[in-house]
Design a protein around this motif. Sequence first.
Motif, PDB file in Angstrom:
ATOM      1  N   ASP A 126       0.870  -1.473   0.208  1.00  0.00           N
ATOM      2  CA  ASP A 126      -0.172   0.099   0.128  1.00  0.00           C
ATOM      3  C   ASP A 126       1.058   1.258   0.093  1.00  0.00           C
ATOM      4  O   ASP A 126       1.346   1.147   1.023  1.00  0.00           O
ATOM      5  CB  ASP A 126      -1.377  -0.196   1.223  1.00  0.00           C
ATOM      6  CG  ASP A 126      -2.023   1.299   1.241  1.00  0.00           C
ATOM      7  OD1 ASP A 126      -1.757   2.378   0.041  1.00  0.00           O
ATOM      8  OD2 ASP A 126      -2.860   1.297   2.150  1.00  0.00           O
ATOM      9  N   GLY A 131       2.047   8.580  -3.292  1.00  0.00           N
ATOM     10  CA  GLY A 131       2.785   6.852  -3.618  1.00  0.00           C
ATOM     11  C   GLY A 131       4.271   7.731  -2.629  1.00  0.00           C
ATOM     12  O   GLY A 131       4.250   7.944  -1.787  1.00  0.00           O
ATOM     13  N   THR A 166       3.486   4.859  -7.242  1.00  0.00           N
ATOM     14  CA  THR A 166       2.483   5.065  -7.123  1.00  0.00           C
ATOM     15  C   THR A 166       1.477   4.190  -6.639  1.00  0.00           C
ATOM     16  O   THR A 166       0.577   4.656  -6.366  1.00  0.00           O
ATOM     17  CB  THR A 166       1.717   6.028  -8.406  1.00  0.00           C
ATOM     18  OG1 THR A 166       1.531   5.042  -9.366  1.00  0.00           O
ATOM     19  CG2 THR A 166       2.787   7.648  -8.994  1.00  0.00           C
ATOM     20  N   GLU A 167       1.368   2.784  -6.834  1.00  0.00           N
ATOM     21  CA  GLU A 167       1.008   1.914  -6.236  1.00  0.00           C
ATOM     22  C   GLU A 167       1.678   0.824  -6.586  1.00  0.00           C
ATOM     23  O   GLU A 167       2.568   0.430  -7.329  1.00  0.00           O
ATOM     24  CB  GLU A 167      -0.388   2.057  -8.162  1.00  0.00           C
ATOM     25  CG  GLU A 167      -0.431   1.310  -9.237  1.00  0.00           C
ATOM     26  CD  GLU A 167      -1.485   1.655 -10.404  1.00  0.00           C
ATOM     27  OE1 GLU A 167      -1.448   0.456  -9.741  1.00  0.00           O
ATOM     28  OE2 GLU A 167      -1.423   2.083 -11.025  1.00  0.00           O
TER      29      GLU A 167
END
Length: 210
Positions: A126, A131, A166-167
């Motif tokens: 997560d 991010g 970012t992910e």
Amino acid sequence: MSEPRLNRRRFLKVAGAAALSAAVYAPLSALAKPRDPDEEPRRPVLIDYKPARVLAASVAVYDSLDPNRRRVVRTVRRDKTIDVAGEFVGPGPERNQIWYGTRDGYVYSAWLQVMEPYRTPKILTDLGEWGVWIETLVAQAPAYAEPDERSPFRYWYNYGTVYHATEAFVDGRGRVWYNTVDEYSSKEDNIAPTNHWVPAVFFRPMEHSE
């Protein structure tokens, strides 16, 4: 009382004892074999090796620092790594005459980037709303179009470079991937913002204080 006469037998006994005493207590340097002035000094034992990434097209590892007698042991290509330890003064320009010891010789320091030994980083699943910044821990980490090594290969991320992730994505085998964003764009050069997926195991999430 008169002193005993120093006859031949007693003289040889006293002289032998004196010679033995001198040999026992003589400095080690006096007993050592004289060193050949042309002989290269013995290298100390090296144990604290670290990987170093090759920055030039290739570098040569030599068996000696003497330019008149050295021979090439092997060559290592760009972006490959060599284990190095210690620093030695050798041939080179005045601004840099430092050479590193390798497991089989010496290599010139100017063409190398010494790396910290790889340690498995903390892996995040997560990354939050914005991010995180991540730093490359290996000499080269592959970046793909999708979170799958069977997808098109896009780029190599080099050691020490930092990217915005970012992910995170967990694939079917339980491996975590980070989606990295390069926001740079240039209409003149036909460069648009890009996204590359990288295996999380090759990157270190950076702390906010860094």
